[in-house]
Design a protein around this motif. Structure first.
Motif, short mmCIF file in Angstrom:
data_model
loop_
_atom_site.label_atom_id
_atom_site.label_comp_id
_atom_site.label_asym_id
_atom_site.label_seq_id
_atom_site.Cartn_x
_atom_site.Cartn_y
_atom_site.Cartn_z
N LEU A 497 0.70 -1.17 0.11
CA LEU A 497 0.07 0.02 -0.29
C LEU A 497 0.87 1.19 -0.03
CD1 LEU A 497 -3.05 1.15 0.27
CD2 LEU A 497 -2.42 1.22 2.86
N ILE A 498 1.98 1.09 0.91
CA ILE A 498 3.00 2.33 0.97
C ILE A 498 3.58 2.61 -0.42
CG2 ILE A 498 4.70 3.48 2.07
CD1 ILE A 498 3.89 1.92 4.61
N LYS A 502 -0.01 6.30 -4.14
CA LYS A 502 0.70 7.87 -4.09
C LYS A 502 0.04 8.43 -3.13
CE LYS A 502 2.27 7.91 -8.84
NZ LYS A 502 2.33 8.51 -10.22
N ASN A 503 -1.22 8.09 -2.63
CA ASN A 503 -1.99 8.95 -1.79
C ASN A 503 -1.55 8.94 -0.47
OD1 ASN A 503 -3.92 10.23 -3.76
ND2 ASN A 503 -5.00 8.40 -3.51
N GLN A 504 -0.72 7.83 -0.11
CA GLN A 504 -0.17 7.25 1.17
C GLN A 504 0.98 8.27 1.38
OE1 GLN A 504 -2.19 6.04 3.22
NE2 GLN A 504 -3.83 5.30 1.55
N LYS A 505 1.80 8.43 0.35
CA LYS A 505 3.29 8.83 0.52
C LYS A 505 3.35 9.99 1.51
CE LYS A 505 7.37 9.76 -2.25
NZ LYS A 505 7.88 9.78 -3.66
N PRO A 795 8.86 12.27 2.15
CA PRO A 795 8.37 11.94 1.03
C PRO A 795 8.90 12.79 -0.13
CG PRO A 795 7.29 13.53 2.42
CD PRO A 795 8.46 13.10 3.24
N GLN A 796 10.10 13.74 0.37
CA GLN A 796 10.74 14.30 -0.99
C GLN A 796 11.46 13.27 -1.72
OE1 GLN A 796 11.55 14.40 2.30
NE2 GLN A 796 13.47 14.53 2.76
N VAL A 797 11.96 13.93 -2.87
CA VAL A 797 12.46 12.78 -3.90
C VAL A 797 14.12 13.29 -4.04
CG1 VAL A 797 10.49 12.50 -5.28
CG2 VAL A 797 11.67 14.39 -5.86
N LYS A 798 14.41 14.04 -3.19
CA LYS A 798 15.93 14.31 -3.42
C LYS A 798 16.64 14.45 -1.93
CE LYS A 798 15.65 17.72 -7.06
NZ LYS A 798 15.92 19.22 -7.39
#
Length: 826
Positions: A497-498, A502-505, A795-798
């Motif tokens: 689920l995680i 994407k709503n859980q991120k 939750p960031q991507v960097k």
């Protein structure tokens, strides 16, 4: 079977509910003791299932199923031998609505196929009172018997093709245990009717001979070979429908071919196509691998993976523990994480704050407890993972001899079995149970979630919150010894689920992701051990093995002693109060800022404050622990050189003499202690001075020249030629400070691709964890074969620079990589 066959556990009387939970708890922990006959009657009457099944019924149904299985397996096998390549090409080209139509027609419209992934879990959730399950599924017991037959999974490009290949190329006997395990939730919750035979019967699910497979044999007495014949009958029923379904899928795809007549046998047999990749996307992921397990040939034990998973997790905790002592920024981050996930952050009735947060005079009490939790965590995990790693090493030494002795009867006290039992105990009782209990506090207290809970005698979901939240329900099911759903199913679905929703991120903090990742890893290790030695899991009660219990008590005694001097609920007057000294506000560490005199002084000040925290902690340990126990904890930490910030040097002025303040000198001269350190000694040792060999000039000697040439050759061998983007990533990871600039963030995808470019093999594990195994070429270059784990930013991507820098230091420590290891491709 209609919806009335799905049990609503709320309708059972409390006594029946309690007995079912007891039985489920015993099954999860390998306790093969049974409930009394009277207790079984209470359960059966509560479920309305007190009737017994007749032996004649079992014999008749088993024969019908085995005949059908043999017929459809033969037809499926012959079809794939001739048309598997054509089936693959046609399926890949079909649109989703056409695939859906083929699957639904093949399964049958009378008992329609489930729509969503794990429909058994969704049905259990509704029956347990949770509403709003994602997707719509049938309420029949089909979802418990065939949970992996669903549109969400099978409409994927390759899943049905793997399903066809595994079931059509391998005998049904190979899948019997796996098919029974897939019904685990239905069996454990009584959603699948478990009737009992009045006589002893055994159904052969081991033979690959179609004339013998599924044969029922009556026995005169109960023996070790007797299993519940009704469960074996479930397997036959499941395989009967699966094979019939797969044959119809082939008909739907090969609609212009006659696969039922003589024309099939006239078609030439083709070579088997290459195996389909078992991964989705550019890099492999544990989620994808686990999702595909029901559709593949049962996997064999991968000892190298088992060893690598344990060693890389231990190495990660060693780096974590060292960073806690060395890096004030990391220590402050960890302390802040524990602070933000403390149950005291959840408001009580009437939105009242916890007294320790509402009253400024009591805030130090809160930080005392927070620092205790933050410091105890690496000690706990270093200890447990070190013991698991040691036991695995001993186990692997005995593995080959044990496998060769399987033709003989092996005693329960065989050293090999004892090592398996020891690791199982540490995983189940110390690691997994503790993680599940802690997650039940950390998750509700996390910043994105805490507004949904209130603090009473425990953390409870507020009455005005929606009851149909899938994430909340899954975490709630991890209550130790209470939920009837097997924890490994819940953890797998939680990770899925995680990872996929994407709503859980934004609802998952890095700390929660780390706990979920450790649960996923723990259950994968347990699964691997089960394949290694099923007899130590299936019906085996660890608590009755006195040798294992005595061993565990001895090995875990140091952790008990530590708790009694560091746990705020247990230490009493011995509790060490570090809240004031270790408060993150005193550990400002601007390593990600441009070097200036003020920033350098701030970093040095933070290093002095961190040193003070650990000196107090070390003294407390030496005072209150037995010397042997203190030495044990000192030995867990790897010896390493502690890096400290040098004094500020003006950009254009002369460099001042290298002055090291008194406290920093203590940090550099002490040790992560050797065995000779006395009770009052500290943990760091000064590194030996490094002598740089001169390679130019008049003074070089012949021996030195040879050494320099050898060193130069080694450096050349370990250099990697990379493209521009990976070179930029490595320049940030191994950044050398300047007065004029500071690097920025590193996109996570760039980080992964940069490591892949030099020979790492990335694999997404669970939660935020990525495992980077090494290729043979990379291992030959650097002389290291071990894998390394890194956490994806969430939750960031960097990756922020401070974390990228930390990852660079870990790569340097493990593989000897630095900025000079990479050359830009011309």
């Amino acid at each position: 079977m209609n919806a009335s066959n799905t049990i609503d556990f709320r309708t059972l009387n409390p006594r029946a509910q309690d007995l079912i939970r007891q039985r489920a708890f015993r099954q999860r922990h390998g306790d093969n003791s049974r409930l009394t006959a009277e207790e079984e009657v209470i359960i059966q009457e509560g479920l309305g299932r007190s009737e017994a099944i007749l032996p004649e019924t079992v014999i008749r149904e088993a024969k019908e199923a085995s005949v059908s299985i043999a017929k459809n397996y033969k037809l499926l096998k012959e079809t794939l031998e001739r048309y598997e390549d054509a089936i693959r090409k046609r399926w890949v080209k079909k649109k989703r609505d056409v695939r859906k139509e083929i699957l639904l027609d093949a399964w049958g419209k009378y008992r329609p196929m489930a729509v969503c992934h794990r429909p058994d879990l969704q049905a259990f959730r509704r029956a347990s009172g949770g509403r709003g399950a994602r997707g719509s599924v049938t309420d029949s017991v089909d979802v418990y018997m065939w949970p992996h037959v669903n549109l969400e999974d099978l409409m994927d490009t390759t899943t049905i093709l793997k399903f066809l290949n595994s079931r059509g190329r391998h005998a049904p006997a190979l899948f019997a245990k796996m098919d029974l395990e897939s019904m685990q939730l239905g069996r454990q919750t009584e959603a699948l009717k478990l009737q009992h035979l009045p006589e002893f019967h055994w159904i052969d699910l081991e033979s690959e001979d179609p004339q013998i497979y599924g044969r029922v044999k009556k026995l005169s007495k109960c023996t070790d070979k007797v299993e519940n014949a009704v469960e074996s009958l479930w397997v036959l029923k499941a395989q009967r429908r699966i094979l019939k379904f797969l044959v119809k899928v082939c008909r739907g795809i090969l609609h212009d071919k006659d696969i039922d007549g003589s024309a099939l046998m006239e078609a030439p047999i083709q070579p088997e196509p290459p195996a389909l990749t078992a991964t989705v996307g550019e890099f492999s992921t544990a989620l994808d691998l686990n999702r595909e397990i029901p559709y593949l040939v049962p996997r064999k034990l991968d000892l190298s993976r088992l060893r690598s998973l344990i060693k890389s997790r231990l190495a990660e905790w060693e780096d974590y523990a060292c960073a806690m002592r060395e890096d004030p920024g990391f220590f402050a981050e960890v302390a802040s994480d524990w602070s933000e996930h403390a149950s005291e952050r959840v408001l009580g009735l009437g939105n009242r704050k916890h007294p320790d947060l509402a009253n400024p005079a009591r805030i130090t009490n809160f930080w005392d407890r927070t620092l205790s939790s933050a410091i105890n965590e690496p000690y706990e995990n270093l200890s447990v993972w070190t013991i698991i790693n040691t036991q695995l090493d001993e186990l692997l030494k005995l593995h080959n001899d044990f496998v060769e002795s399987q033709t003989e009867e092996v005693d329960d006290d065989h050293p090999y079995l004892e090592h398996v039992g020891r690791i199982r105990f540490l995983l189940e009782v110390r690691l997994l149970d503790k993680l599940q209990r802690e997650l039940r506090f950390i998750f509700p207290s996390s910043p994105p979630i805490r507004h949904m809970y209130q603090s009473t005698s425990m953390l409870e979901l507020r009455s005005d919150m929606p009851k149909d939240d899938a994430l909340i329900w899954l975490v709630d099911q991890l209550r130790p010894n209470e939920s009837m759903c097997p924890a490994e199913i819940i953890v797998a679905e939680l990770n899925r689920l995680i990872g996929m929703d994407k709503n859980q991120k934004d609802r998952i903090t890095p700390m929660v992701a780390r706990f979920v990742a450790d649960l996923g890893l723990g259950y994968e290790l347990r699964s691997q051990l089960f394949m290694l030695c099923p007899s130590m899991f299936d019906g085996y009660n660890l608590y009755e093995n006195r040798r294992i219990m005595d061993w565990a008590k001895e090995k875990l005694l140091p952790l008990y002693d530590l708790k009694m001097i560091m746990g705020h609920n247990h230490a009493g007057d011995k509790f060490l109060k570090l809240g004031e000294a270790g408060n993150p506000s005193k550990l400002y560490y601007p390593v990600d800022k441009r070097p200036t005199k003020d920033n350098v002084e701030s970093m040095q000040n933070a290093e002095r404050n961190l040193c003070h925290v650990w000196l107090r902690f070390d003294a407390h340990m030496a005072t209150h622990l037995k010397p042997a126990t203190n030495a044990y904890f000192l030995g867990l930490f790897p010896k390493k050189e502690v890096q400290r910030t040098p004094d500020w040097v003006e950009p254009h002025g002369p460099a001042p003499k290298n002055k090291v303040n008194e406290v920093t000198q203590q940090m550099q001269q002490a040790s992560f202690a050797d065995e000779n350190t006395g009770p009052g000694g500290s943990r760091f040792i000064a590194p030996e001075p490094k002598t740089k060999i001169k390679t130019r000039g008049q003074g070089i000697q012949p021996d030195s020249a040879l050494a320099a040439e050898a060193q130069d050759a080694q450096n050349q061998k370990s250099r990697f030629t990379v493209k521009k983007k990976p070179k930029q990533v490595f320049s940030t990871l191994f950044y050398q400070p300047t007065h004029t600039q500071q690097p920025g963030e590193v996109p996570w995808t760039d980080f992964v691709q940069a490591l892949a470019a030099i020979g790492f093999l990335p694999e997404k594990l669970y939660g935020s964890v990525w495992r980077f195994a090494v290729s043979r070429t990379f291992a030959e270059k650097v002389g290291v074969e071990s894998a390394i784990n890194f956490h994806e930013p969430h939750p960031q991507v960097k990756l922020p620079f401070r974390i990228a820098r930390r990852y660079g230091r870990r790569l340097n420590k493990t593989y000897g990589l630095d900025g000079s290891s990479f050359v830009l491709e011309s």
